[in-house]
Design an enzyme around this catalytic site. Structure first.
Site, PDB file in Angstrom:
ATOM      1  N   GLY A  36       0.762  -1.301  -0.036  1.00  0.00           N
ATOM      2  CA  GLY A  36       0.201   0.038  -0.016  1.00  0.00           C
ATOM      3  C   GLY A  36       0.928   1.253   0.041  1.00  0.00           C
ATOM      4  N   THR A  42       7.928  -1.045   7.190  1.00  0.00           N
ATOM      5  CA  THR A  42       8.136  -0.086   8.273  1.00  0.00           C
ATOM      6  C   THR A  42       9.688   0.180   8.435  1.00  0.00           C
ATOM      7  OG1 THR A  42       6.120  -0.661   9.263  1.00  0.00           O
ATOM      8  CG2 THR A  42       7.834  -0.038  11.021  1.00  0.00           C
ATOM      9  N   ALA A 119      -4.406  -4.759   0.009  1.00  0.00           N
ATOM     10  CA  ALA A 119      -4.864  -6.033   0.043  1.00  0.00           C
ATOM     11  C   ALA A 119      -6.106  -6.347   0.803  1.00  0.00           C
ATOM     12  CB  ALA A 119      -4.037  -7.070  -0.077  1.00  0.00           C
ATOM     13  N   GLY A 187       7.795   4.228  28.279  1.00  0.00           N
ATOM     14  CA  GLY A 187       8.264   2.723  27.735  1.00  0.00           C
ATOM     15  C   GLY A 187       9.939   2.892  27.632  1.00  0.00           C
ATOM     16  N   HIS A 446      44.803  -5.269  14.735  1.00  0.00           N
ATOM     17  CA  HIS A 446      44.916  -4.252  15.846  1.00  0.00           C
ATOM     18  C   HIS A 446      45.274  -2.897  15.392  1.00  0.00           C
ATOM     19  CE1 HIS A 446      46.793  -2.620  19.575  1.00  0.00           C
ATOM     20  NE2 HIS A 446      47.611  -2.319  19.033  1.00  0.00           N
TER      21      HIS A 446
END
Length: 467
Positions: A36, A42, A119, A187, A446
């Protein structure tokens, strides 16, 4: 009504869906992908990629403001650094546009037909497609032999604090038109911590509210400690063991563990309490598939309870990671093409892009203990790593977990600057069944942060060289 036919129909063009499409195209499986929005889903458009771009911009601005505010041991001084937020967002959007364009080009190259539209599932072999608003295309149907569901996930909304106005999800937080003076983050999981830290570095006063008694509750407590220390240095306020009750008149009502209620001033509130599979609004219930909690139940081949219907990525539950979805999408395409595959990874690495970063792969010491495995574990601190010193990032460590009897590596964890780039090596060593001796005897360049990986293995064997 016009009806198209295809062998494979994919609903959702996120990491799982588009990778499945590309691989199916490579294997000459006729494929249609319905999306869509833009290909990439996302992760690419409003998640992983734009968030890392915003985090990088925040890090660079934070460095500049630090150099302006105090004398730097590096000898760098700056005057009055500023950030043009419109240009920052435009730069971020440019990255997204280039990547989504690249995905579209790859799908086209491999013969995948991409249909822009929404869809709705009619049955296990039929989908109805509603074209985007403003399109002259009529509604049509697609018939298929195999239906691959890759619809992804969406932010969890608090019923007493719905999205809208000053209350935003990560989607809106990634395209700000201004920086709020006071941001409350609800959160302290990885999304809240990543974006809360970025907003603080961009100038907002940030307060984080978390119901658990520590940040990043899904991660090992030892890994979270350097992140908590960094938040304290940045001036992020943590309200742990605290629940959110709602929002009134620009204030967030909270209650602490002892039952005391208070209010937090907020110009904007980022609700980051998790994500859930996107299972409603597109006719999925018509298939009456077996569920696993909020997610679709799938087997080791990513088949649902309806044999020709497959589900991958966030729709199939935890862990909700783009790279898991990609691996599943590639596998399903190969199975449909006639190859034998099953989804049984030895480890799926996960990265938290906080400051400092966290990466985990395989078992932690606690998980090994709960599994009843006799193990040995050792860590090597970045404070003893030369490369960490040169980039002024001494916080953190690399830790290894291995079986005690045969030294087969069970897990890796790391926290520190740039440790996300160690994820590939961590997962590869577990997937290949490497032993501590294999890593300890591999010559590591290193100076690099990767030397801490070798040193952790050496220390587990009892003979670390630099500590």
């Amino acid at each position: 009504m016009e009806t198209l036919t295809t062998t494979l129909l994919i609903i959702g063009g996120g990491p799982g869906g588009y990778v499945a499409g590309i691989r199916a195209g490579q294997l000459n499986v006729p494929t249609i992908l319905v999306e869509g929005a833009q290909p990439g889903g996302t992760c690419l458009t409003i998640g992983c990629i734009p968030s890392k771009a915003l985090i990088h911009a925040a890090d660079e601005f934070s460095k500049a403001t630090t150099y302006a505010a105090q004398e730097s041991p590096l000898g760098i001084t700056l005057d009055n650094p500023r950030i043009d937020l419109d240009r920052t967002v435009a730069w971020k959007d440019g990255i997204v546009k280039r990547l989504t364009g690249g995905v579209g080009a790859l799908l086209k190259k491999h013969g995948v037909r991409v249909i822009k539209g929404w869809a709705r599932v009619i049955d296990g072999k039929t989908v109805e497609v509603q074209p985007p608003a403003g399109s002259e295309q009529a509604v049509f149907r697609i018939r298929c032999e195999h239906l691959l569901l890759a619809a992804g996930s969406e932010p969890v909304e608090l019923p007493f604090m719905p999205f809208g106005g000053p209350v935003v999800s990560s989607t809106e937080a990634l395209s700000p038109d201004s920086m709020p003076r006071r941001l409350v983050v609800v959160g302290a999981g990885y999304i809240g911590m990543e974006l809360g830290t970025a907003y603080r570095k961009l100038g907002s006063k940030v307060t984080v509210v978390e119901a658990f008694d520590r940040i990043l509750p899904a991660y090992d407590a030892d890994l979270a400690k350097p992140v908590a220390a960094s938040l304290a240095r940045l001036g992020v306020e943590l309200r742990l063991g605290t629940s959110v009750l709602g929002m009134e008149d620009g204030q967030v009502r909270v209650r602490d563990a002892s039952g005391v209620e208070s209010r937090l001033e907020a110009d904007r509130v980022l609700v980051a309490v998790g994500r859930k599979p996107r299972t409603t609004g597109w006719g999925l219930e018509s298939l009456m598939l077996d569920m696993d909690g909020r997610a679709l139940k799938v087997d080791a081949l990513c088949r649902t309870s309806m044999r020709n219907v497959w589900a991958i990525g966030d729709l199939a539950g935890e862990p909700m990671l783009a790279h898991r979805a990609m691996a599943q999408g590639e596998m399903v395409a190969e199975i449909i093409a006639g190859k034998y595959r099953e989804f049984a990874p030895a480890a799926i690495p996960a990265v938290c892009y906080t400051d400092p970063e966290i990466v985990v792969a395989g078992m932690t010491p606690l998980e090994a203990d709960h599994a009843g495995v006799e193990f040995i574990s050792a860590h090597f601190p970045f404070s003893a790593n030369g490369r960490a010193m040169t980039i002024e990032s001494l916080d953190g460590f690399v830790r290894v977990v291995a079986r005690k009897d045969n030294h087969v590596i069970l897990g890796w964890q790391a926290v520190g600057a740039g440790v996300s780039e160690l994820a590939a090596g961590f997962a590869q060593s577990i997937e290949m069944g490497a032993q501590l001796e294999d890593v300890a005897r591999t010559i590591h360049a290193h100076p690099t942060l990767g030397e801490a990986v070798q040193e952790a293995a050496l220390r587990a064997l009892g003979h670390a060289l630099h500590i």
